[in-house]
Design a protein around this motif. Structure first.
Motif, short mmCIF file in Angstrom:
data_model
loop_
_atom_site.label_atom_id
_atom_site.label_comp_id
_atom_site.label_asym_id
_atom_site.label_seq_id
_atom_site.Cartn_x
_atom_site.Cartn_y
_atom_site.Cartn_z
N VAL A 62 41.76 79.23 40.48
CA VAL A 62 41.62 79.83 41.81
C VAL A 62 40.13 79.97 42.04
N VAL A 63 39.60 79.24 43.01
CA VAL A 63 38.16 79.17 43.21
C VAL A 63 37.84 79.34 44.69
N ASN A 64 36.82 80.16 44.97
CA ASN A 64 36.30 80.29 46.33
C ASN A 64 37.37 80.66 47.35
N SER A 65 38.27 81.55 46.98
CA SER A 65 39.35 81.95 47.86
C SER A 65 39.31 83.46 48.10
N GLU A 66 40.11 83.92 49.05
CA GLU A 66 40.20 85.34 49.37
C GLU A 66 41.65 85.79 49.24
#
Length: 167
Positions: A62-66
């Motif tokens: 899970v990368v660069n997510s909100e």
């Protein structure tokens, strides 16, 4: 649906609207190998008992997510499934009851995330395990890290462990 190749999901915006009566189901469950969630946004309907992302299997990212407004923002493993070698980095995880919870598995890396305003009680008092909770035996039975306060001593539950520049 069975997928036996690496998969990347990028730019997804998934919001739970509250109409599903089973709010405890995760918005997204990665139960395989090498699933990458990138530049995406996951929002639950309420933070009472919903799970944003549930990660099982091996080497999911899970990368660069909100992830926001969930009971648990990201959960790695559960009572019957393990999560190994997960990479959770450069995300914004906020306004959940608990930001990240690691139940079991090993080799999981949680780094360079912005994890803030997660509270199980909505009392505006935030404890360290409301940000990241490592259950006993989780992550290869590695003990939770010990944060130090600004004075160099082991941080107490309400001790400031970060400072921000003036301005």
């Amino acid at each position: 649906l069975g997928i036996d190749k690496p998969v990347t999901v990028s730019g997804a915006i998934i919001e739970r609207d509250g109409s599903n009566p089973n709010k405890s189901l995760p918005i997204f469950a990665a139960n395989g190998s090498q699933i990458t969630l990138h530049n995406s946004k996951f929002t639950c309907a309420d933070k009472v008992n919903g799970i944003g992302l549930q990660l099982f299997g091996d080497m999911n990212e899970v990368v660069n997510s909100e992830i926001s407004n969930c009971g648990i923002g990201i959960q790695i493993g559960d009572a019957t499934h393990v999560g190994h070698n997960m990479q959770v980095g450069e995300n914004i995880i906020h306004d959940n009851a608990r930001g990240i919870q690691i139940l079991n598995g090993h080799g999981n890396h949680i780094e360079q995330n912005s994890i803030y305003s997660n509270s199980t009680t909505d009392d505006q008092i935030f404890s360290q395990d409301e940000g990241i909770q490592l259950l006993n035996g989780g992550n290869g039975a590695i003990t939770a890290p010990i944060p130090f306060g600004l004075d160099g001593q082991v941080a107490q539950e309400d001790a400031p462990i970060l400072t921000y520049p003036a301005g």
